[in-house]
Write a protein that holds these residues in place. Structure first.
Motif, PDB file in Angstrom:
ATOM      1  N   UNK A 186      12.208  13.706  -7.206  1.00  0.00           N
ATOM      2  CA  UNK A 186      12.544  12.640  -7.365  1.00  0.00           C
ATOM      3  C   UNK A 186      13.477  11.526  -7.411  1.00  0.00           C
ATOM      4  N   UNK A 187      14.798  11.865  -7.016  1.00  0.00           N
ATOM      5  CA  UNK A 187      15.227  10.776  -6.642  1.00  0.00           C
ATOM      6  C   UNK A 187      14.881   9.974  -5.328  1.00  0.00           C
ATOM      7  N   UNK A 188      14.429  11.561  -4.410  1.00  0.00           N
ATOM      8  CA  UNK A 188      14.013  10.585  -3.164  1.00  0.00           C
ATOM      9  C   UNK A 188      12.523   9.410  -3.216  1.00  0.00           C
ATOM     10  N   UNK A 189      12.189   9.676  -4.708  1.00  0.00           N
ATOM     11  CA  UNK A 189      10.518   8.737  -4.882  1.00  0.00           C
ATOM     12  C   UNK A 189      11.493   7.520  -4.439  1.00  0.00           C
ATOM     13  N   UNK A 190      12.628   7.037  -4.930  1.00  0.00           N
ATOM     14  CA  UNK A 190      13.825   5.608  -5.179  1.00  0.00           C
ATOM     15  C   UNK A 190      14.476   5.533  -3.760  1.00  0.00           C
ATOM     16  N   UNK A 191      15.034   6.506  -3.834  1.00  0.00           N
ATOM     17  CA  UNK A 191      16.153   6.313  -2.357  1.00  0.00           C
ATOM     18  C   UNK A 191      15.564   7.021  -0.829  1.00  0.00           C
ATOM     19  N   UNK A 192      14.791   6.962  -1.261  1.00  0.00           N
ATOM     20  CA  UNK A 192      13.796   7.996   0.644  1.00  0.00           C
ATOM     21  C   UNK A 192      13.568   5.756   0.846  1.00  0.00           C
ATOM     22  N   UNK A 193      12.717   4.974   0.646  1.00  0.00           N
ATOM     23  CA  UNK A 193      12.530   4.054   0.603  1.00  0.00           C
ATOM     24  C   UNK A 193      13.658   3.019   1.161  1.00  0.00           C
ATOM     25  N   UNK A 194      14.678   2.904   0.642  1.00  0.00           N
ATOM     26  CA  UNK A 194      15.772   2.395   0.607  1.00  0.00           C
ATOM     27  C   UNK A 194      16.373   3.020   1.421  1.00  0.00           C
ATOM     28  N   UNK A 195      16.712   4.775   2.086  1.00  0.00           N
ATOM     29  CA  UNK A 195      16.667   4.465   3.082  1.00  0.00           C
ATOM     30  C   UNK A 195      16.619   3.787   4.023  1.00  0.00           C
ATOM     31  N   UNK A 196      15.308   3.954   4.487  1.00  0.00           N
ATOM     32  CA  UNK A 196      14.577   3.257   5.346  1.00  0.00           C
ATOM     33  C   UNK A 196      15.016   1.713   5.676  1.00  0.00           C
ATOM     34  N   UNK A 197      15.698   0.875   4.500  1.00  0.00           N
ATOM     35  CA  UNK A 197      15.785  -0.783   3.946  1.00  0.00           C
ATOM     36  C   UNK A 197      17.316  -0.435   4.461  1.00  0.00           C
ATOM     37  N   UNK A 198      17.780   0.384   4.142  1.00  0.00           N
ATOM     38  CA  UNK A 198      19.457  -0.004   4.359  1.00  0.00           C
ATOM     39  C   UNK A 198      19.860   0.478   6.260  1.00  0.00           C
ATOM     40  N   UNK A 199      19.034   1.550   6.643  1.00  0.00           N
ATOM     41  CA  UNK A 199      19.422   1.697   7.959  1.00  0.00           C
ATOM     42  C   UNK A 199      18.283   1.008   9.250  1.00  0.00           C
ATOM     43  N   UNK A 200      17.495   0.043   8.514  1.00  0.00           N
ATOM     44  CA  UNK A 200      17.289  -1.315   9.068  1.00  0.00           C
ATOM     45  C   UNK A 200      18.102  -1.919   9.667  1.00  0.00           C
ATOM     46  N   UNK A 201      18.763  -2.216   7.789  1.00  0.00           N
ATOM     47  CA  UNK A 201      19.170  -3.241   7.762  1.00  0.00           C
ATOM     48  C   UNK A 201      21.176  -3.400   8.862  1.00  0.00           C
ATOM     49  N   UNK A 202      21.212  -2.059   8.916  1.00  0.00           N
ATOM     50  CA  UNK A 202      22.715  -2.245   8.807  1.00  0.00           C
ATOM     51  C   UNK A 202      22.817  -1.835  10.751  1.00  0.00           C
ATOM     52  N   UNK A 203      21.542  -0.992  11.202  1.00  0.00           N
ATOM     53  CA  UNK A 203      21.778  -0.688  12.934  1.00  0.00           C
ATOM     54  C   UNK A 203      20.961  -2.451  13.312  1.00  0.00           C
ATOM     55  N   UNK A 204      19.488  -2.637  12.403  1.00  0.00           N
ATOM     56  CA  UNK A 204      18.712  -3.379  13.466  1.00  0.00           C
ATOM     57  C   UNK A 204      17.877  -3.164  14.064  1.00  0.00           C
ATOM     58  N   UNK A 205      17.687  -1.421  14.186  1.00  0.00           N
ATOM     59  CA  UNK A 205      16.396  -0.727  15.153  1.00  0.00           C
ATOM     60  C   UNK A 205      15.305  -0.094  14.011  1.00  0.00           C
ATOM     61  N   UNK A 206      15.053   0.509  14.981  1.00  0.00           N
ATOM     62  CA  UNK A 206      13.159   0.494  13.692  1.00  0.00           C
ATOM     63  C   UNK A 206      13.695   2.731  13.963  1.00  0.00           C
ATOM     64  N   UNK A 207      12.970   3.242  13.345  1.00  0.00           N
ATOM     65  CA  UNK A 207      13.469   4.633  13.387  1.00  0.00           C
ATOM     66  C   UNK A 207      11.974   5.014  12.105  1.00  0.00           C
ATOM     67  N   UNK A 208      11.735   6.175  12.985  1.00  0.00           N
ATOM     68  CA  UNK A 208      10.870   6.630  11.868  1.00  0.00           C
ATOM     69  C   UNK A 208      11.383   7.900  11.015  1.00  0.00           C
ATOM     70  N   UNK A 209      12.725   8.264  11.383  1.00  0.00           N
ATOM     71  CA  UNK A 209      13.422   9.589  10.292  1.00  0.00           C
ATOM     72  C   UNK A 209      15.040   8.731  10.775  1.00  0.00           C
ATOM     73  N   UNK A 210      15.517   8.545   9.432  1.00  0.00           N
ATOM     74  CA  UNK A 210      16.072   8.127   8.549  1.00  0.00           C
ATOM     75  C   UNK A 210      17.370   9.355   8.180  1.00  0.00           C
ATOM     76  N   UNK A 211      18.614   8.880   8.440  1.00  0.00           N
ATOM     77  CA  UNK A 211      19.408   9.798   7.199  1.00  0.00           C
ATOM     78  C   UNK A 211      19.355   9.233   5.805  1.00  0.00           C
TER      79      UNK A 211
END
Length: 586
Positions: free
Chosen positions: A441-466
């Protein structure tokens, strides 16, 4: 382009806020849906369910101990990966990090908005399908109908995800049927069910221990190398841990419960549990049996126990008894708002009236002590103090009450002493189910947020993000808050409104749902825990031997919610993405 995208700080802020709201509503909708079984069967109070959820959700998300910090990422990693790059490839965003950031922000806004509306309307929907549908809508808006991966895609495509609409309930129902039939014929239908319940209990604890161990191993910390274990050591770890759990149940749980249900020792307290084998020699009080040592788990007013107090054939049927009782007393038995929501605040106001000017020191103290403080306390504890069983009887007209009474009358009620055995087991399985929620369940909300956070922080595209550990802890906290503050609004339409609940039935439902969620997470298929517990409920209800022992109207209403989620959320996220992406700008 690399580096933090500060020009899109507002998108990150919006994504953070709505990710928190999404996790909150997941707790209020999905987790509440699952814990409705424990609360409805009276094995747990709502407050105890919230406490169990808090401990197990954080354990599964690696917040309790740094040892699990890397494991926290893996707990939901497979599901999160499927949600992020299994539905739409990063290429649909035209290698533009800003567009990807916008896309997943729109997805989480749409998902959180729909879950908020559904929860407000007491509609149990699939939170997994909500975020999946949101990402589909974003993909279509960004790159057309061919952007989403509609096929199976090695178990990660949309077809694989939506196959859970059938697979999850069917699999859970199958497990539920097998488990409850074992309990029913090995224990409940025996001439001395309590004795057989005590004899078979170590087997049950062994099974639950094995399931919990597998969930930890399959989602354990990579630093421990658990996922790389060979089949031999893996089997040894599962069987060994399960055996220890079963042994502990024999040493401590068995003598404690024996003293309570067989010796009828009502003087036992929870701390006597740790006396273990010494309880075998503890004499019962002289008046043992005069006071019930176990709670009353019966939901139906009719005192009908299998093999005992059977009504003669020419007598009125159970269905007629329950229906007539409900029709006769429907007006007088309906709980009032004061019974469901007792107001300590009103009592304090009457006891401590304000006399004279409000600004006087004594009146300021009265306002603070007997007005403000009770109001804040009532607000914070309201969600865990409401009477769920009274809520489930609320807003029922005569026809609805009669229908539910007929559903309940088709399910047998078993002796409280026997049901008490399974109340302990259901608490155990509730913890297993809550641990599985942390994986799904947690990943349903945090999965998309991890993309938002990674993209905003690094400015890079990525298929898989930590997935940041702090984000998982944050999501787990919002999940628990959602259950504690607003979960009752979903529980009110579930539980005993679907079929008659009891600890033995609830134990079978929850363990079956947990097994299904763990297997699905292991294979990377983001099934909905709502679907799993609903399927398990149907399977256990069918074991009553009566097709109408299930409230199919309620099941149909839930299924409509699952199906309606897809077009509503995908349209909302797609329109939001399309409007913002193509809006005129300077």
């Amino acid at each position: 382009m690399s580096g933090t995208l500060h020009q899109w700080d507002y998108l990150f802020a919006i994504g953070l806020i709505f990710s928190a709201l999404d996790a909150f509503m997941i707790g209020a909708n999905d987790v509440a849906n699952s814990f409705a079984t424990s609360v409805s069967s009276k094995s747990l109070t709502l407050r105890q369910a919230c406490l169990a959820a808090a401990v197990m959700e954080f354990l599964s998300n690696g917040f309790i101990h740094p040892l699990f910090s890397q494991g926290a990422v893996l707990v939901g990693a497979r599901v999160t990966s499927t949600i992020k790059d299994g539905i739409v490839p990063a290429s649909v965003f035209d290698n533009n990090a800003g567009v990807q950031l916008l896309g997943f922000t729109c997805a989480i806004v749409a998902s959180a908005s729909w879950l908020s509306l559904a929860t407000r309307l007491s509609w149990p929907v699939s939170t997994t399908y909500s975020i999946v549908s949101a990402v589909i809508g974003v993909g279509i808006a960004a790159d057309g109908w061919d952007a989403p991966r509609w096929g199976w895609n090695n178990g990660k495509g949309i077809a694989a995800i939506f196959s859970g609409l059938v697979i999850a309930p069917a699999l859970s129902a199958s497990f539920g049927i097998v488990l409850f039939l074992f309990v029913k014929f090995a224990v409940l239908l025996r001439s001395n069910p309590t004795r057989w319940g005590l004899i078979t209990s170590p087997i049950i604890f062994f099974l639950v221990g094995a399931v919990l161990t597998m969930s930890i191993i399959f989602k354990g910390s990579p630093s421990l190398g658990l996922k790389n274990m060979e089949p031999g050591p893996l089997a040894a770890a599962v069987l060994g841990t399960a055996s220890v759990v079963a042994l502990l149940s024999i040493l401590f749980w068995l003598p404690y419960v024996h003293a309570k249900v067989v010796k009828k020792d009502y003087t036992l307290r929870w701390y006597h549990f740790f006396l273990g084998p010494l309880l075998w020699k503890r004499p019962p009080p002289p008046d043992a049996g005069s006071v019930s040592a176990v709670p009353d788990y019966r939901i139906r007013d009719v005192n009908e126990l299998d093999g005992q107090h059977q009504a003669p054939l020419e007598a009125e049927t159970d269905s007629e008894k329950a229906s007539n009782l409900k029709e006769k007393d429907i007006d007088s038995q309906e709980p009032t708002r004061e019974q469901i929501h007792p107001s300590a605040l009103a009592d304090e106001v009457e006891k401590h009236p304000i006399e004279g000017a409000w600004a006087e020191p004594k009146n300021l103290w009265i306002i603070l002590r007997y007005r403000a403080f009770p109001f804040i306390k009532k607000f914070l504890t309201h969600g865990t103090s409401v009477d769920i069983h009274a809520l489930q009887q609320q807003k029922q007209n005569a026809a609805t009450a009669k229908h539910i009474a007929d559903v309940h009358a088709r399910a047998r009620q078993f002796p409280n002493e026997t049901e008490h055995l399974y109340s302990f087991m259901q608490v155990f399985t509730a913890c297993v189910a809550s641990f599985a929620h942390g994986a799904n369940d947690v990943s349903n909300a945090i999965g998309p947020f991890s993309v938002i956070y990674h993209t905003w922080k690094t400015g890079e595209m990525a298929d898989k993000t930590p997935v940041p550990v702090w984000a998982l802890a944050f999501g787990g906290a919002m999940l628990v808050l959602g259950l504690a503050l607003y979960g009752y609004n979903i529980m009110r339409v579930l539980g005993n409104r679907i079929t008659l609940h009891s600890p033995s039935r609830g134990f079978s439902m929850e363990l079956s749902a947990s097994i299904t969620v763990i297997l699905a997470s292991q294979f990377g298929i983001p099934v909905s825990t709502t679907m799993c517990i609903t399927g398990a409920t149907i399977g256990v209800a069918l074991c009553n031997g009566d097709f109408w022992a299930t409230n199919w109207r309620a099941i149909g209403w839930i299924y409509i919610g699952w199906i309606a989620t897809v077009p509503i959320v995908s349209t909302l996220s797609g329109c939001l993405m399309g409007i913002l992406l193509n809006a005129p700008h300077f």
